[in-house]
Scaffold this active site. Structure first.
Site, mmCIF file in Angstrom:
data_model
loop_
_atom_site.group_PDB
_atom_site.id
_atom_site.type_symbol
_atom_site.label_atom_id
_atom_site.label_comp_id
_atom_site.label_asym_id
_atom_site.label_seq_id
_atom_site.Cartn_x
_atom_site.Cartn_y
_atom_site.Cartn_z
ATOM 1 N N ASN A 1 23.629 67.590 81.331
ATOM 2 C CA ASN A 1 24.080 68.915 80.889
ATOM 3 C C ASN A 1 25.244 68.822 79.908
ATOM 4 O OD1 ASN A 1 22.245 70.383 82.406
ATOM 5 N ND2 ASN A 1 23.608 70.628 84.149
ATOM 6 N N HIS B 1 32.338 79.286 85.204
ATOM 7 C CA HIS B 1 33.264 79.287 86.337
ATOM 8 C C HIS B 1 34.213 80.486 86.224
ATOM 9 C CE1 HIS B 1 31.714 75.519 87.465
ATOM 10 N NE2 HIS B 1 32.753 74.736 87.282
ATOM 11 N N GLN C 1 32.701 78.794 91.355
ATOM 12 C CA GLN C 1 32.189 77.806 90.424
ATOM 13 C C GLN C 1 30.661 77.745 90.412
ATOM 14 O OE1 GLN C 1 35.933 75.025 91.598
ATOM 15 N NE2 GLN C 1 34.335 73.959 90.464
ATOM 16 N N LYS D 1 42.207 68.019 93.036
ATOM 17 C CA LYS D 1 42.213 67.768 91.584
ATOM 18 C C LYS D 1 42.962 68.869 90.846
ATOM 19 C CE LYS D 1 37.652 65.536 91.527
ATOM 20 N NZ LYS D 1 36.220 65.768 91.158
ATOM 21 N N SER E 1 26.012 74.590 87.745
ATOM 22 C CA SER E 1 25.880 73.608 86.665
ATOM 23 C C SER E 1 26.955 72.540 86.738
ATOM 24 C CB SER E 1 25.926 74.300 85.297
ATOM 25 O OG SER E 1 27.120 75.035 85.146
ATOM 26 N N CYS F 1 36.719 70.587 85.324
ATOM 27 C CA CYS F 1 36.323 71.833 84.660
ATOM 28 C C CYS F 1 37.143 73.032 85.130
ATOM 29 C CB CYS F 1 34.834 72.083 84.864
ATOM 30 S SG CYS F 1 34.271 71.960 86.572
ATOM 31 N N SER G 1 15.753 56.596 80.394
ATOM 32 C CA SER G 1 15.630 57.693 79.439
ATOM 33 C C SER G 1 15.087 57.241 78.083
ATOM 34 C CB SER G 1 16.987 58.375 79.231
ATOM 35 O OG SER G 1 17.449 58.966 80.422
#
Length: 340
Positions: free
Chosen positions: A13, A242, A157, A214, A160, A130, A40
């Protein structure tokens, strides 16, 4: 001469968003290399109007790469980021691995771009969590004006933030509810569809989760070690974006109107704050945008100098990919990085 840029984790993502943003912002790259695991190989990813073939990480030589964006998890960063840095690439790492390393700058450019000057100690720069990234963008101008003493934040949140599989799980569980299929959580500890889960990352000894820790540690490293912060991080059934309800206590008086004016002028912030139905921003409206949106700015009457704000941002962008690209742009703008 332009830069030679590598994106590690290009099929995820955040990796895909990094490629999108590099193209959207016309970052001065002569060559962009999309790197992922060997499984991949054969896939392609978009970069502007082009499609890039995936290159295998385990056999890639980083010699000649100017900037290497890493977004493939701490395990990959631990093994390959030092190799890329030793080969001369400036590593901008999106994992949590290096965030609290005293020799690695942890940077949100709107907040502490000055810290980038120390990147050469390890040739690695850390991208923050994030949820922390969007919060400190909103806190910075307020802290500069009135000095923040304490923050209480509750996050909402999106899935994703937990990756592609988590997004697929929300989709499949939502469908299962409507067709009355059984629901079996796989990526989350409980059902995520039509539910909220007050648990992100592992639990720590004090009862907080690592995600909550965090936010405390990263805010103190980037903004001010004297700020006291407590967080409750919650996963909600939203695909992208978020949201955070933030209560702030200041050392000095600051009125809601003054805060609103400061935030309107602050880099990276966009205030949408009308005291009427719909006069605020929700996650659906922030997807695909660069800004950190701020709404519901109001006085907290329970403390002497208190405010409440509502903060929303696209976590795949400002919370990860955009911030990483902005770090690279800031390196260039400060003259700390030139093309080889």
């Amino acid at each position: 001469m332009g830069f030679r840029v590598a994106v590690v984790g290009a099929t995820g993502n955040v990796g895909r968003e990094m490629l999108n943003i590099l193209a959207e912002r016309d970052f001065g790259a002569d060559e962009v290399i999309a790197i992922a695991s060997r499984k991949s190989i054969g896939q392609t990813v978009g970069y502007g109007e082009r499609e890039l073939d995936i290159v295998a990480l385990d056999s890639f030589d980083f010699t000649g790469v100017d900037i290497a964006f890493f977004s493939a998890g701490s395990g990959v960063s631990k093994e390959y980021a030092p190799k890329a840095a030793a080969a001369g690439a400036v590593v901008i790492d999106n994992s949590s691995l290096y965030r609290m390393d005293p020799d690695v700058p942890l940077v949100v450019p709107e907040v502490n771009a000055h810290a980038l000057k120390d990147f050469k100690k390890k040739n690695i720069i850390a991208n923050p969590n994030c949820s922390t990234a969007q919060m400190v963008v909103a806190l910075k101008p307020l802290h500069d004006e009135a000095t923040i003493k304490r923050v209480v934040v509750s996050t909402y949140q999106s899935v994703s933030g937990a990756g592609n599989a988590a997004m697929d799980e929300l989709f499949s569980q939502t469908r299962a509810v409507f067709v009355n299929d059984p629901i079996q959580p796989e990526n989350f500890t409980k059902q995520i569809a039509f539910n909220v889960i007050p648990h992100i990352d592992v639990f720590m000894d004090d009862g907080s989760t690592k995600e909550e820790w965090k936010m405390v540690a990263e805010t103190q490293k980037m903004l001010d070690p004297d700020i006291k912060l407590t967080a409750t991080a919650v996963r909600v059934p939203v695909f992208v974006g978020h949201s955070e309800a933030i209560n702030i206590e200041f050392e000095k008086p600051i009125a809601s109107g003054e805060a609103r004016a400061l935030l309107r002028e602050a880099p990276g912030c966009l205030v949408v704050d009308k005291r009427e139905d719909g006069g605020y921003v929700t996650p659906v409206e922030c997807v695909g945008d660069f800004a950190t949106y701020i709404s519901r700015i109001r006085k907290d009457p329970t403390v002497e100098n208190g405010l409440n704000i509502w903060v929303v941002s696209d976590n795949l962008r400002k919370g990860a990919a955009l911030n990483a690209v902005q770090i690279a742009e800031s390196l260039v703008n400060q003259g700390l990085l030139t093309a080889s």
